[in-house]
Design a protein around this motif. Structure first.
Motif, PDB file in Angstrom:
ATOM      1  N   VAL B  66      -0.420  -2.988  -2.143  1.00  0.00           N
ATOM      2  CA  VAL B  66       0.743  -2.608  -1.316  1.00  0.00           C
ATOM      3  C   VAL B  66       1.412  -1.359  -1.890  1.00  0.00           C
ATOM      4  N   PHE B  67       1.558  -1.315  -3.215  1.00  0.00           N
ATOM      5  CA  PHE B  67       2.182  -0.133  -3.830  1.00  0.00           C
ATOM      6  C   PHE B  67       1.321   1.107  -3.578  1.00  0.00           C
ATOM      7  N   GLY B  68       0.010   0.926  -3.657  1.00  0.00           N
ATOM      8  CA  GLY B  68      -0.890   2.041  -3.353  1.00  0.00           C
ATOM      9  C   GLY B  68      -0.672   2.546  -1.937  1.00  0.00           C
ATOM     10  N   GLN B  69      -0.567   1.593  -0.994  1.00  0.00           N
ATOM     11  CA  GLN B  69      -0.309   1.975   0.395  1.00  0.00           C
ATOM     12  C   GLN B  69       1.021   2.719   0.509  1.00  0.00           C
ATOM     13  N   ALA B  70       2.025   2.243  -0.243  1.00  0.00           N
ATOM     14  CA  ALA B  70       3.333   2.904  -0.205  1.00  0.00           C
ATOM     15  C   ALA B  70       3.205   4.349  -0.669  1.00  0.00           C
ATOM     16  N   LEU B  71       2.371   4.567  -1.710  1.00  0.00           N
ATOM     17  CA  LEU B  71       2.205   5.932  -2.218  1.00  0.00           C
ATOM     18  C   LEU B  71       1.508   6.804  -1.183  1.00  0.00           C
ATOM     19  N   PHE B  72       0.551   6.219  -0.449  1.00  0.00           N
ATOM     20  CA  PHE B  72      -0.097   6.999   0.606  1.00  0.00           C
ATOM     21  C   PHE B  72       0.873   7.251   1.758  1.00  0.00           C
ATOM     22  N   TYR B  73       1.696   6.224   2.065  1.00  0.00           N
ATOM     23  CA  TYR B  73       2.722   6.424   3.089  1.00  0.00           C
ATOM     24  C   TYR B  73       3.667   7.561   2.701  1.00  0.00           C
ATOM     25  N   LEU B  74       3.884   7.700   1.384  1.00  0.00           N
ATOM     26  CA  LEU B  74       4.788   8.755   0.920  1.00  0.00           C
ATOM     27  C   LEU B  74       4.327  10.119   1.425  1.00  0.00           C
ATOM     28  N   LEU B  75       3.000  10.327   1.443  1.00  0.00           N
ATOM     29  CA  LEU B  75       2.498  11.613   1.947  1.00  0.00           C
ATOM     30  C   LEU B  75       2.961  11.819   3.387  1.00  0.00           C
ATOM     31  N   GLU B 187     -10.768  -0.437  -4.456  1.00  0.00           N
ATOM     32  CA  GLU B 187     -10.247  -1.160  -5.634  1.00  0.00           C
ATOM     33  C   GLU B 187      -8.745  -0.865  -5.745  1.00  0.00           C
ATOM     34  N   PRO B 188      -7.857  -1.897  -5.638  1.00  0.00           N
ATOM     35  CA  PRO B 188      -6.412  -1.619  -5.623  1.00  0.00           C
ATOM     36  C   PRO B 188      -5.939  -0.785  -6.807  1.00  0.00           C
ATOM     37  N   LYS B 189      -6.528  -1.053  -7.996  1.00  0.00           N
ATOM     38  CA  LYS B 189      -6.054  -0.332  -9.184  1.00  0.00           C
ATOM     39  C   LYS B 189      -6.373   1.159  -9.061  1.00  0.00           C
ATOM     40  N   HIS B 190      -7.595   1.446  -8.601  1.00  0.00           N
ATOM     41  CA  HIS B 190      -7.988   2.848  -8.438  1.00  0.00           C
ATOM     42  C   HIS B 190      -7.133   3.524  -7.375  1.00  0.00           C
ATOM     43  N   ALA B 191      -6.925   2.791  -6.253  1.00  0.00           N
ATOM     44  CA  ALA B 191      -6.126   3.377  -5.173  1.00  0.00           C
ATOM     45  C   ALA B 191      -4.720   3.676  -5.670  1.00  0.00           C
ATOM     46  N   PHE B 192      -4.181   2.779  -6.492  1.00  0.00           N
ATOM     47  CA  PHE B 192      -2.834   2.975  -7.011  1.00  0.00           C
ATOM     48  C   PHE B 192      -2.774   4.222  -7.884  1.00  0.00           C
ATOM     49  N   TRP B 193      -3.783   4.392  -8.746  1.00  0.00           N
ATOM     50  CA  TRP B 193      -3.786   5.577  -9.615  1.00  0.00           C
ATOM     51  C   TRP B 193      -3.928   6.867  -8.803  1.00  0.00           C
ATOM     52  N   VAL B 194      -4.875   6.833  -7.876  1.00  0.00           N
ATOM     53  CA  VAL B 194      -5.056   8.018  -7.023  1.00  0.00           C
ATOM     54  C   VAL B 194      -3.761   8.310  -6.270  1.00  0.00           C
ATOM     55  N   GLY B 195      -3.140   7.225  -5.766  1.00  0.00           N
ATOM     56  CA  GLY B 195      -1.887   7.377  -5.027  1.00  0.00           C
ATOM     57  C   GLY B 195      -0.803   7.993  -5.880  1.00  0.00           C
ATOM     58  N   LEU B 196      -0.719   7.544  -7.149  1.00  0.00           N
ATOM     59  CA  LEU B 196       0.310   8.084  -8.047  1.00  0.00           C
ATOM     60  C   LEU B 196       0.131   9.587  -8.226  1.00  0.00           C
ATOM     61  N   VAL B 197      -1.116   9.997  -8.510  1.00  0.00           N
ATOM     62  CA  VAL B 197      -1.374  11.419  -8.741  1.00  0.00           C
ATOM     63  C   VAL B 197      -1.051  12.221  -7.483  1.00  0.00           C
ATOM     64  N   LEU B 198      -1.538  11.705  -6.339  1.00  0.00           N
ATOM     65  CA  LEU B 198      -1.286  12.399  -5.076  1.00  0.00           C
ATOM     66  C   LEU B 198       0.200  12.507  -4.797  1.00  0.00           C
ATOM     67  N   ALA B 199       0.906  11.397  -5.015  1.00  0.00           N
ATOM     68  CA  ALA B 199       2.338  11.367  -4.731  1.00  0.00           C
ATOM     69  C   ALA B 199       3.063  12.395  -5.594  1.00  0.00           C
ATOM     70  N   TYR B 200       2.635  12.471  -6.867  1.00  0.00           N
ATOM     71  CA  TYR B 200       3.264  13.419  -7.785  1.00  0.00           C
ATOM     72  C   TYR B 200       3.024  14.848  -7.318  1.00  0.00           C
ATOM     73  N   LEU B 201       1.750  15.156  -7.027  1.00  0.00           N
ATOM     74  CA  LEU B 201       1.431  16.521  -6.596  1.00  0.00           C
ATOM     75  C   LEU B 201       2.116  16.850  -5.270  1.00  0.00           C
ATOM     76  N   ALA B 202       2.113  15.886  -4.346  1.00  0.00           N
ATOM     77  CA  ALA B 202       2.705  16.139  -3.028  1.00  0.00           C
ATOM     78  C   ALA B 202       4.205  16.378  -3.152  1.00  0.00           C
ATOM     79  N   THR B 203       4.837  15.639  -4.078  1.00  0.00           N
ATOM     80  CA  THR B 203       6.274  15.826  -4.255  1.00  0.00           C
ATOM     81  C   THR B 203       6.557  17.219  -4.799  1.00  0.00           C
ATOM     82  N   LEU B 204       5.772  17.648  -5.808  1.00  0.00           N
ATOM     83  CA  LEU B 204       5.938  19.005  -6.341  1.00  0.00           C
ATOM     84  C   LEU B 204       5.755  20.037  -5.239  1.00  0.00           C
ATOM     85  N   LEU B 205       4.666  19.866  -4.464  1.00  0.00           N
ATOM     86  CA  LEU B 205       4.367  20.804  -3.386  1.00  0.00           C
ATOM     87  C   LEU B 205       5.512  20.845  -2.381  1.00  0.00           C
TER      88      LEU B 205
END
Lengths: 299, 359
Positions: B66-75, B187-205
């Protein structure tokens, strides 16, 4: 990609034209409500389709589940639509800050969600046939099929349009309404109670939405979402015809209904949705800037 | 010395193009901006790593998903931040843009394309979808703009329903799992990590974009189209850019959601989904990045709370009530409320002091 159209027979074409006229009449009725509300309050109600839907759904419930007589069930449904629309204006829309013009869209979008959820809670999410005695009743003249529901729609819109025209042009209320549509401040200084008039017009708009929803529901079924296509077609007609005009959006609505049916006949039923889009895109892209100018004055 | 450093820190997010001599004391100032950002935000990166390590240890894999999905929703909500929050254009088809990204990505991978290549294609498709809406919409504003997007959202759903063979129609579509360099999004753990990185980069952008010239033009268009036009802003073009950018964000979000959840369905991208995205952005605070974060958390987590409590049909009701209440009472959303409280607090302190000196 487009399948080669086979030439439809004349009787098929006439049948389609009549059913398109029925659809167009429902759109026109709906657009009449949108236009009336827009003229006096310069606001549009995204929940307008759902306002009608809740009334029609309520009449289905009373008719099929409770066993209320048909006329009473429809009357109660229409009263519900009227009350919902008036309440939307009094409780929500009236309080939108004039400084933030976009927020009337947001609050009526909120109403859209609330009414949809309310209908689902009250009557469930399934689709139900409604007033089948209208749409199942088909008679023929020669080879042309005429659906009673289309006939009812056409007669109702003609009557309502004539009535609205007479009220707007021949009565004190109509003149007050036109005055406050044109210039609310001056109207106020002439002793017209503009806020009350606004609520009355929203209520009438709700009644019109209810009638449109009952007639449209009788052709298909009722559920929580069945009015959304009507809402979209109604909005498309309003955009193309112009909300600050009276006859043009209504004529566009009737034309849109006929056009949809003819496209459906020639290219298959599912083609009517992109066909409506083509109209919207072409008109909004190529119409003169003055025609598409936004009527909402931004501060 | 200290104060100038603070000043330049502040400027970074606002000033579109500071001259080369503005940050002379920084050895890394010649590096490309994004690198400078990464070094500047070493604390942010550290926090990111900490969250990435700690959270998976604390929560079940369901909540990690769910947290991973939230990070993707953030985009997606960051996209809406540009389009609605900054440019002031109400889109009722933002979820449909996500849907374009999700479906195009899924379909081309099913047809045998390399998943790595499918992401840019999905994003381009979403951008094209945005452009298609933007062309009629660029001459319009407010209501008419919203209606055009409403219609396009409907067109998206119609397309899915009428391409049963390709997209599964109303039944939805099972998305194949993909593994790229050992990272499996399913894999939820992988999705969460990918989501975190994406969320961070997207926020900077997003912060960078909001401070750019284009970002400033967007705000000018939102505040007054006439005024923007009078200072030479191309209003139509700014709307088109804003729309295409927002759709690109949504396309990325849609692609990752499709491949991390393994299933796409048209109902996740219909008018209601677009409305919930608007609820999310307005609830958080339409003009703020923090608001977009709060909104993403809302739109990903709250419906699951409702359905786990057996009240899933009340979620739209909450959304509707929230829209009305926020629009009428707290137009700035949560971020606005916090700001007001803080200002009120500071004001109170100041007036106390003033009163103290008088008496």
């Amino acid at each position: 990609m487009i399948p080669l159209p086979s030439m439809p027979s004349l009787s098929d074409l006439l049948t389609t034209l009549i059913s398109g006229l029925g659809t167009g009449s429902i759109y026109a009725l709906f657009v009449l409500g949108i236009v009336l509300v827009f003229q006096v309050s310069k606001q549009v109600n995204f929940a307008y389709g759902q306002t009608g839907m809740l009334g029609a759904f309520a009449s289905w419930y009373l008719l099929d589940q409770v066993g209320v007589p048909i006329v009473l069930a429809i009357v109660i449904g229409l009263v519900a639509s009227t009350a919902i629309s008036a309440a939307t204006e009094m409780v929500v829309v009236r309080h939108v800050s004039k400084v933030r013009p976009g927020f009337d869209l947001i609050v009526t979008l909120g109403m859209f969600l609330v009414l949809t959820a309310a209908a689902e809670q009250l009557f469930g999410a399934e689709a139900h046939p409604f007033l089948t005695e209208l749409s199942d009743n088909v008679f023929t003249i020669g080879d042309v099929y005429i659906n009673v529901s289309d006939l009812v729609a056409t007669v109702v819109i003609a009557a309502v349009l004539a009535g609205t025209y007479l009220v707007l042009n021949r009565t004190g209320v109509g003149i007050a309404l036109r005055a406050s549509a044109e210039d609310p401040d001056t109207a106020k200084s002439f002793g017209i109670n503009v806020p009350r008039l606004r609520t009355v017009v929203w209520a009438i708009g709700g009644l019109i939405a209810g009638v449109a929803a009952v007639v449209f529901g009788s052709r298909l079924f009722v559920d929580t979402n069945y009015m959304i296509p009507v809402l979209i077609s109604g909005f498309v007609a309003s955009m193309v015809g112009g909300l600050n005009r009276f006859w043009s959006p209504i004529l566009v609505a009737i034309g849109l209904g006929v056009y949809e049916s003819v496209v459906g006949l020639v290219f298959g039923a599912s083609a009517s949705v992109p066909a409506v889009f083509a109209v919207l895109i072409v008109v909004l892209t190529f119409a003169p800037a003055k025609w598409v100018a936004d009527e909402v004055i931004r501060p | 010395m200290n104060s100038t450093r603070e000043g330049s820190q502040l400027n970074r997010s606002i000033d579109p193009a500071p001259g080369p001599d503005e940050r002379p004391s920084r050895p890394w100032s010649r590096k490309p901006r994004w690198q400078a950002d990464l070094v500047d935000n070493a604390a942010g990166v550290a926090a990111l790593v900490a969250v990435g390590v700690v959270v998976p240890m604390l929560v079940s894999s369901y909540w990690l998903f769910v947290f991973g999905q939230a990070l993707f929703y953030l985009l997606a909500t960051l996209g809406l931040f540009h389009l609605y929050g900054r440019t002031g254009q109400l889109s009722l088809a933002h979820a449909a843009s996500m849907g374009v990204g999700a479906y195009v990505g899924a379909v081309v991978v099913i047809k045998g394309m390399d998943p790595v290549l499918s992401l840019p294609i999905a994003v381009l498709a979403a951008m094209a979808f945005g452009l298609l809406q933007a062309i009629p919409a660029m001459r319009l504003s407010g209501l008419r703009f919203a209606v055009v997007t409403l219609a396009f959202g409907f067109l998206f759903n119609w397309t899915i329903e009428n391409t049963q063979d390709l997209t599964g129609g109303t039944q939805g579509l099972i998305v194949p799992g993909v593994t790229i360099n050992g990272v499996s999004l399913i894999e939820p753990k992988h999705a969460f990590w990918v989501g975190l990185v994406l969320a961070y980069l997207a926020t900077l952008l997003t912060i960078r974009l909001a401070g750019s010239r284009l970002g400033l033009r967007m705000v000018a268009v939102r505040d007054s189209e006439q005024a923007a036009r009078s200072v030479g802003v191309d209003v139509g073009m700014t709307k088109v850019m804003s729309f295409v950018i927002a759709s690109a964000y949504a396309g990325v979000a849609g692609w990752f959601m499709a491949f991390s959840s393994g299933f796409v369905s048209a109902t996740s991208f219909n008018l209601f989904a677009s409305s919930y995205l608007l609820v999310a952005v307005i609830l958080g605070g339409a003009g703020s990045v923090t608001g977009a974060w709060l909104g993403a958390a809302y739109v990903a987590i709250v419906p699951r709370l409702f359905s786990s409590a057996g009240l899933s049909s009340s979620y739209p009701l909450l959304g509707g009530v929230l829209l009305i209440v926020i629009a009428l009472l707290a137009p700035g959303g949560i971020v606005g409320i916090v700001q007001q409280v803080r200002e009120w607090w500071q004001q109170r302190g100041r007036s106390d002091r003033v009163r103290g000196t008088v008496t």
